[in-house]
Structure formats: structure tokens, C-alpha cells
Design an enzyme around this catalytic site. Sequence first.
Site, PDB file in Angstrom:
ATOM      1  N   GLU A 296      -2.799  -5.016   1.861  1.00 15.02           N
ATOM      2  CA  GLU A 296      -2.346  -6.473   1.826  1.00 15.02           C
ATOM      3  C   GLU A 296      -2.667  -7.079   3.139  1.00 15.02           C
ATOM      4  OE1 GLU A 296       1.108  -8.190  -0.368  1.00 15.02           O
ATOM      5  OE2 GLU A 296       1.568  -8.776   2.041  1.00 15.02           O
ATOM      6  N   HIS A 325      -0.124  19.053  -7.807  1.00 17.59           N
ATOM      7  CA  HIS A 325      -0.045  19.494  -9.661  1.00 17.59           C
ATOM      8  C   HIS A 325      -0.852  18.454 -10.478  1.00 17.59           C
ATOM      9  CE1 HIS A 325       1.383  23.070  -8.891  1.00 17.59           C
ATOM     10  NE2 HIS A 325       1.668  23.239  -8.081  1.00 17.59           N
ATOM     11  N   LYS A 440       0.713 -16.467  -6.935  1.00 16.19           N
ATOM     12  CA  LYS A 440       1.654 -17.204  -7.622  1.00 16.19           C
ATOM     13  C   LYS A 440       1.389 -18.388  -7.938  1.00 16.19           C
ATOM     14  CE  LYS A 440       3.648 -15.221  -2.387  1.00 16.19           C
ATOM     15  NZ  LYS A 440       4.624 -14.958  -1.941  1.00 16.19           N
TER      16      LYS A 440
HETATM   17  O1  PA5 Z   1       4.166  -8.331   3.578  1.00 20.36           O
HETATM   18  C1  PA5 Z   1       3.898 -10.170   2.703  1.00 20.36           C
HETATM   19  O2  PA5 Z   1       3.929 -10.908   3.830  1.00 20.36           O
HETATM   20  C2  PA5 Z   1       4.093  -9.848   1.389  1.00 20.36           C
HETATM   21  O3  PA5 Z   1       4.543  -9.060   1.173  1.00 20.36           O
HETATM   22  C3  PA5 Z   1       5.798 -10.551   1.286  1.00 20.36           C
HETATM   23  O4  PA5 Z   1       6.577  -9.999   2.203  1.00 20.36           O
HETATM   24  C4  PA5 Z   1       6.099 -10.691  -0.252  1.00 20.36           C
HETATM   25  O5  PA5 Z   1       4.988 -11.588  -0.347  1.00 20.36           O
HETATM   26  C5  PA5 Z   1       7.477 -11.178  -0.415  1.00 20.36           C
HETATM   27  O6  PA5 Z   1       7.251 -12.679   0.370  1.00 20.36           O
HETATM   28  P1  PA5 Z   1       8.884 -13.028   1.522  1.00 20.36           P
HETATM   29  O7  PA5 Z   1       9.486 -12.024   2.113  1.00 20.36           O
HETATM   30  O8  PA5 Z   1       8.070 -15.142   1.755  1.00 20.36           O
HETATM   31  O9  PA5 Z   1       9.755 -13.850   0.376  1.00 20.36           O
END
Ligand code: PA5
Length: 473
Positions: A296, A325, A440
Site C-alpha cells: 500500500e 513444500h 470504496k
Molecule cells: O493503511 C491504511 O491507511 C489502510 O490500510 C487503513 O488502515 C484501512 O483502509 C482502514 O482504514 P480505517 O482505519 O480508516 O478504518
Amino acid sequence: MAGTIPKSLRLDVNNLMADTLGGGYGVDAGAVERWRPRAEAALKAVQSSRGQGWLGWMDLPAQPESLLDDIEAMAERIRLNYDAFVLLGIGGSALGPICVNEALRPPRYNELPKARRGGPRMYFEDNIDPERMASLRAVVDFRDACFNVITKSGGTAETMSQYLYVRDALRDNPRWRDQVVATTSGVKGLLLDIARLEGLKTFVIPEGVGGRFSELCPVGLLAAAVGGADIRALLKGAADMDARCATPELWKNPALLEAALMAVASVEMGRNIQVMMPYADSLRMVSNWFVQLWAESLGKLVNRAGAVVNAGQTPVGALGVTDQHSQLQLYSEGPFDKVITMMKVETFREETAIPRAPEDYPGDIRFLGGLTHSQLIEAERFGTEYALTRAKRMNQTIILPEVSEYTLGQLLYFFEMVTAYMGELLDVDAFNQPGVEASKIATYAKLGHPAERYAEARSALAAAPERDARYII
Ligand code: PA5
């Protein structure tokens, strides 16, 4: 000191280097020198902005004592009063807590008798599969559970739908609010509004701490303390790693060196995949946590000037020895597009001896008798390293003297620093996730959310052509 185990995490990059693998297969000294000025600039950029903007997580190793006291007191209340602790969150609001709890709690913790656990059974609900949601009710008595709902943005559909589900299930208890802890932004967001409305106990995710960098704030610390971990030792490990990763000398700074080597490997040598392969079950979820952090943060369409770069090295999780394996065949003989990162634990917290076999058993089986499983797992890790190196596959090993709060704090912070430096080297924004937003928006549009901000997506979905039946067989 003689006889004591050094507790510092070590990084062995021998098998990434051309000296070991041969020219064309490993990183040569010239490449490191070419990247040195960029690495030095990366260090300067990160260190001169520490604590600012999205580098707020760099302040986490030194959090106020009062906050740690508050977290520990809350954790103790949960440990004493509940049979189950259920975390509701997703992505960065779940993976850190899962990985730390799996690493530090005894294996099969939930199945141990209460006296051996010393705390509640723990559940980490990071998906909304209805079968899984329903099954939680089958194994957890909601009247005897504490729920920690975690969302930084405050409005994540998955997490808030879980909160509504739990709230509804608890509705007959006039004191249900005592069972819920909200961990969210202290400034804005729907969960903050709801927490205020309901009077829920709240922990704050500091501004400047993105989800995937949030394990060392209340997101992860509360769950870790509920699981019985020493959160101060976790933070001490992070602080000590922070100091190592701030050193200006490339070959003494593990995160900067690792970022420089991964930049050479991916940008110059086409090693666009990194396999994270701990040789310890306790570190299995560290791979998953790393996968999110690396994917990410660094998988980006554009660089910071807005030019299309399609950056990122694809992270893959594996577990030694299990995946020897299933995956190792590919890693040894498939495309030269990977770096394999192993994790080695020097001292396991438990040991099992392999009993001697009867004299009339075949020699290969009798040979195992008298060894221990930690000897066998390390021999297998060594065997993998040897085979990969012989096949000229780039590999490296992160060595943990043991798995403890202190070494885990070092490990997680090390990866966070590598990611920050790597973002600089790739010239991408490591702290946003625009690619996640599109899905989203499409989700809400698909569900017909009436808000204006989804109008464009609603229209686009409505105008989309039907699926072509020819391609569905
Ligand atoms: O790293 C990030 O920012 C994302 O993975 C968020 O943690 C994830 O989308 C969840 O978001 P939130 O904490 O706002 O619910």
C-alpha cells in the site's frame, strides 16, 4: 559479553550481493555507489521531517507515560473482567494487532485453559464475510466480551457495519457502552462523533499516523497489553531501532541499506517481487503485516511530480518450512524476478526433542532421533538459503535472537523505516492510498448511497454495459 545473547536484530545481505552470487545476479558495489547520493538524500528528507506530516509515527517509540499507563490500566480491566476481547478493524487497523498478538502470545492461545492464558480469548475480526460474522456469535458470549472498534477515518464501511452488528447484539444490556472501546482520530470522523454521542471510552490515533504505521500507537498497544505483552519493551525495541536507522553511514544503517538494496534490486535488476518468509510460526502474520505496508505504501501510479511510474515491488507472504513444500520450486527455478527474505529465530521459546527411533527403522528416520525441532527448522532454512544461493537467487536473512516484545519492536520499526526510505528512493508518496479509494467509492455507489459525492460513480455504474455472456461459461 561471553554467554549472553545479543538481542539486536541483524540483517545478513550476503546473498544479495554480486560478491556472493556473481555479476548479473547480485548487487555490485558500483550500483550501491550509484544509489548512495539518493540514499543520503532519503535519509536527510526523512530524518529532517521526523514527527511532521505523515511521519508522525516516528514519534511513537517515545509516547507519554500517562498514555501508556492509561492503556495498561484499560488492558488490565479487560483482562480481569471479560472472557473474550474482540477487535473490529481492517487493514492497518487490524494487521498490526494481529501480527503482534500472534508473535507474542503462546501458540493456540485461545484453546488454552483460562489459568494458562491469564487473559481473555482474543479475536481479530478483519473481514465481513457473513459466515465468519455469524460464527463469532457461536464461540463468543457477547455479554462477556469487550469490543475494540478501530478506524482512523472513522467511517470505514466494514468496521462500522461490524460495530452496528455488535451494538445491536448488546442492546439488551443497559451498560453495553462499558463493553466497547473506540480507537480513532481525536479530531474528526464518524466513529469519534459516535463515541462522543454514546460516551464510549476512546483512545486516539495521532494525526500523522497512517493505518499501516499505527501498530505502536493505541491501535496495537491496547490489544498487545490485553494479550499480556510488555508494551514498554515493544516501544524500547522500536526506539533502539530508530536510533540505528537514523545513522548517516549507509553500511551501519539497516533500514537505509535495505532500502538502497531493494531499490537496486527492483528498479535496476527487475526483482519486482519480494517474498517474506519467516522460519517461525509466531512470525507468520508479520509477513501479512509487511505485505500491506510494502504494497500500500509503495505500489503507486505516479511519482511525487505526477508522472506515471507504476512503482512498487510486489510483496508475497510465505512460511518456512511449510512453503518449501509449495512455493520453493518456483523460487529456485522460476523467473529471476524475486528477492527472498527469510527470518531466522536463534532461540525458540519452547523446544521439542525428536525421539530416537527403534533400531530396526530405516537409517534416514533413525538419523533424525536425538535432534531437536529447532535444529531441524534451522537446518531447513539453511538448506533453502544454500539452494537459492546456488541457483543464483537473491536472498537475505533477518536474524532475531529470539521473538520477544523487544525484538518485535525492532523488527516492525525496521520495516517502517525501510518503507519510508524506499518511498524517497522511488520518489513516491508512501503514505497515501488513492488506489484503495476508487473501490470504496464504487462500493457505496453500488449500494446506492444517496450522497452527492457518489453521484458520478452511481451514474458510471448505471451506464456500464451488461457483462458479455460469451465470456461467462
Ligand atoms: O493503511 C491504511 O491507511 C489502510 O490500510 C487503513 O488502515 C484501512 O483502509 C482502514 O482504514 P480505517 O482505519 O480508516 O478504518
